[in-house]
Design an enzyme around this catalytic site. Sequence first.
Site, PDB file in Angstrom:
ATOM      1  N   HIS A 115       5.603   2.142   0.448  1.00 20.60           N
ATOM      2  CA  HIS A 115       4.181   1.913   0.211  1.00 20.60           C
ATOM      3  C   HIS A 115       3.364   2.961   0.954  1.00 20.60           C
ATOM      4  O   HIS A 115       3.577   3.183   2.138  1.00 20.60           O
ATOM      5  CB  HIS A 115       3.806   0.509   0.692  1.00 20.60           C
ATOM      6  CG  HIS A 115       2.497   0.044   0.154  1.00 20.60           C
ATOM      7  ND1 HIS A 115       1.312   0.637   0.501  1.00 20.60           N
ATOM      8  CD2 HIS A 115       2.179  -0.947  -0.710  1.00 20.60           C
ATOM      9  CE1 HIS A 115       0.323   0.014  -0.139  1.00 20.60           C
ATOM     10  NE2 HIS A 115       0.823  -0.948  -0.876  1.00 20.60           N
ATOM     11  N   SER A 143      -3.768  -2.981   2.395  1.00 21.56           N
ATOM     12  CA  SER A 143      -3.712  -3.245   0.959  1.00 21.56           C
ATOM     13  C   SER A 143      -4.024  -2.016   0.104  1.00 21.56           C
ATOM     14  O   SER A 143      -4.883  -1.207   0.421  1.00 21.56           O
ATOM     15  CB  SER A 143      -4.700  -4.340   0.597  1.00 21.56           C
ATOM     16  OG  SER A 143      -4.882  -4.378  -0.799  1.00 21.56           O
ATOM     17  N   ARG A 152       2.394   4.023  -6.379  1.00 14.77           N
ATOM     18  CA  ARG A 152       2.769   4.087  -4.969  1.00 14.77           C
ATOM     19  C   ARG A 152       3.768   5.192  -4.654  1.00 14.77           C
ATOM     20  O   ARG A 152       3.645   5.872  -3.649  1.00 14.77           O
ATOM     21  CB  ARG A 152       3.354   2.734  -4.552  1.00 14.77           C
ATOM     22  CG  ARG A 152       2.301   1.666  -4.574  1.00 14.77           C
ATOM     23  CD  ARG A 152       2.866   0.304  -4.293  1.00 14.77           C
ATOM     24  NE  ARG A 152       1.747  -0.642  -4.193  1.00 14.77           N
ATOM     25  CZ  ARG A 152       1.890  -1.935  -4.030  1.00 14.77           C
ATOM     26  NH1 ARG A 152       3.097  -2.466  -3.944  1.00 14.77           N
ATOM     27  NH2 ARG A 152       0.851  -2.716  -3.939  1.00 14.77           N
ATOM     28  N   HIS A 158       8.450  -1.202   1.744  1.00 17.70           N
ATOM     29  CA  HIS A 158       7.603  -2.343   1.452  1.00 17.70           C
ATOM     30  C   HIS A 158       8.256  -3.354   0.519  1.00 17.70           C
ATOM     31  O   HIS A 158       8.081  -4.561   0.666  1.00 17.70           O
ATOM     32  CB  HIS A 158       6.318  -1.818   0.814  1.00 17.70           C
ATOM     33  CG  HIS A 158       5.366  -2.882   0.393  1.00 17.70           C
ATOM     34  ND1 HIS A 158       4.876  -3.805   1.274  1.00 17.70           N
ATOM     35  CD2 HIS A 158       4.811  -3.182  -0.811  1.00 17.70           C
ATOM     36  CE1 HIS A 158       4.048  -4.621   0.625  1.00 17.70           C
ATOM     37  NE2 HIS A 158       4.007  -4.275  -0.622  1.00 17.70           N
TER      38      HIS A 158
END
Lengths: 251, 712
Positions: B332, B350, B403, B474
């Site tokens: 991530h 986030s 990502r 992640h």
Amino acid sequence: MDSYIDIKVRVWRQAGPKAQGHFETYELKHVFQGASFLEMIDILNEQLVAEHKDPVTYDHDCREGICGMCSMYVNGHPHGPDSAITTCQLHMRKFKDGETITVEPWRSRAFPVIKDLMVDRQAYDKIMQAGGFVSVNTGGVPDANAIPIPKPVADEAMDAASCIGCGACAAACKNGSAMLFVAAKVSQLALLPQGKIEAAARAKAMVAKMDELGFGNCTNTGACAAECPKSVSLANIARLNREFLCAKFQD
Amino acid sequence: MAKKKEDILETAAKVAKKVAVKAAEAALDVAEAVLDKAAEVTEQVQAAAEEAYKEATTPVITPEMAKIPAGPLELKWTNYKNHQKLVNPANKRRLDIIVVGTGLAGASAAASLAEMGFNVLNFCIQDSPRRAHSIAAQGGINAAKNYQNDGDSVYRLYYDTIKGGDYRAREANVYRLAEVSNNIIDQCVAQGVPFAREYGGLLDNRSFGGAQVSRTFYAKGQTGQQLLLGAYSALSRQIGKGKVKMYTRYEMLDIVLIKDENGEQRARGIIARNLVTGRIERFFAHAVVVGSGGYGNTFFLSTNAMASNGSAAMQMYRHGALFANPCYAQIHPTCIPKHGDFQSKLTLMSESLRNDGRIWVPKKLEDAKRLQAGEIKGRDIPEEDRDYYLERRYPAFGNLVPRDVASRAAKERCDKGYGVNNTGLAVFLDFSEAIQRLGKDVVAQKYGNLFQMYEKIVDENPYENPMMIFPAIHYTMGGIWVDYELQTSVKGLFCIGEANFSDHGANRLGASALMQGLADGYFVLPYTIQNYLSDQIGVPRMSTDLPEFAAAEKAVQDKIDRLMAIQGKRSVDSIHKELGLIMWDFVGMGRTAEGLKEGIKKIDAIKKEFWTNVYIPGEANALNNELEKALRLADFIEIGRLMAVDALHREESCGGHFREEYQTPEGEALRQDDKFSYVGCWKYMGEDKEPQLIKEPLDYEFTERKTRNYKN
């Protein structure tokens, strides 16, 4: 700027639910202030394991302040001296060089100690099972936009719903009351049209379960909201009282 | 004259001889070259033959074996539901189902199955089902509602997902996921999930990476929490009714298989350890469903919770369930950078922040050097000296590229020396432009809790100085292989949520994990499991005194005894940290054949170290956190190796799997569709034996495969 500090950690050690507990003091040298409080406990445990001693048992999981697992009373405050955070978000920069830090488990009748700093919080789950839901099954529900909800109402419900069920409120309360926890769920669902239908029954069932499980009464001290890591507001307790009284009048 | 003639003849003979020798020599050279060439060709032919032999003998999973329904893409799920077998209400009461895990997938499945009438036994390792790590998901959940009227549709969500996954997922599964996404939002709203709303009272959306529409529903920065609490409340209702028996602080340590009358192995229960008492217990059920999450913690430092682990997956694997695509791990891009050796986990910021935050590094190396030395701060660098590298490289998607792309781009800049913190491993995520455009209040309203989280950890105010971020492990797209019904290769054993491999291909898009977890648990498994259970209605509840249960329990006990007996010198965490570093260095963001081979050697050495030198204090038959961690680490070591083996075999770059040998001149991932368009499934062949590769070819019937393009 973060630097390194030497500290003493005074930790509650208790071998089991029925064992006699006591404080044990450990010295920790050269602790980086950028470390989180739980990372400091990790360092202590590594030290204890290296000395072939029993490491401190404590609950923790997500380490980002949302799972509600960590539950330490640090220097007399649930989740420590900082505001609006959980123990895992507390950092060692909040402590001074040479300080003695006292760490205890939640102390509340309804949360018996399992070992050291780990307590049993199943009472909160049981309150939820008594009524903390909207009675809908999977499937066959209306379109999500079928019922508009005013933004301020949705936002207020969200604030109440941010409770992480950690138990700090009951642990902070001199009466050991779970009112803030119960109020948060009752409020969230009573505010939303989806939950309104069962609001009265829910308030009664959850309060009855709370009383049954040995939580104390609310005397509006406000310690719960002051210590809540998610800043759940006391206004929710007022709403719970209103919901509960209305429900009782309807009987 | 005669003499002269003789001389000439002699000279001519000499010349002729020389020429002949030269000619012979040349002929010899040619002959040698021909022989060399022949040998080379023979080798090539041999290699090709071997390859062809391997290819021909590699077992293949056909669409029929994967139970992909026939028919057009958009009708497959409907057709399946129309023709699948069901279990009537009276028979449901007679059937027990074990669900392991209480995350979005586990809790929603347990609640839904119980509502339908099955008896459910639900297990979790935490003290309450509400703590599962789904709770930490921040940004949102995707659905194809098209409430924003921006051109979204089920097909477009399907297409974005399959493209985002770099064309390494099954078409039929992904389409079904997109199809049920809308039901999830309806369900959650009905449960009282307080999604963000517009002033008109309707639901609000935001954008996430890899999409050009706004289809992400959210509840502040706590969407995972609210969705999980929705599933948890549904589960609580069923626990209250007695339809779900909840076991908290229990950890599954093995699956129990029992042969049916045809000699076929079926999952019939589990062995679990009561984490408070240390007691090992046996549980029977007609079917076992595992939703135990991903294996990102193999890397020690990840955004996963401390107790998240891959042991349940390894237990299934060791019983014959295939492990699919283990090398597909998601890194991530927006996590708080690592800051010390004592660190226990990495914190995610986030992806929603990329809606308004702009990612940059300095244009000039000397600025980067001064940032690294702590002489200046990000805000000191003027606008014209900032390199918004994502906007520069990918104008069409800008800061909202998927990502894997964003992570690699950050690594590329940092590798070139443009990192912005003391370790040189960080880039800026800057909100100054958004604050100017929207005002600080609006930014605080949207991202306030994330900014607070950042400030608590880093001790710096992100409103005043840009955030620093760096990629971290992640999510794992790989996992246990399942067919269209979410059943593993073991009969009666199902796998849902992040634990399975099914829907994200080689890269998962943001806000799609919540979607998949809830799709599996609410709307897919409760249907498909009935197709299996319909012919199990005659199977009576079995005693846990059966020899299969006793043998499984003994194996678990033996393993624990073996671990406790090592009494070496090293703590579990110290070995786990070492494994994590090896994983990051050799099986991380940029992989090479050489590095992976080296990594495998090092992982083998770690395994030896662990099994000879770990120290576990305390007793096995009591609460013992160190023993719990050791049992998990034993499996992480195996998973780490499997990841490396899979990454080594996959000679291409796709999604989260980047092999440095396979990239375009611009540094983008280069797929090898002709060779690797398949799911790489690994079959367990025994302790310390190499696993066997099994392929499930991915024939794209409905979608044209392209090189992913986020530039224009």
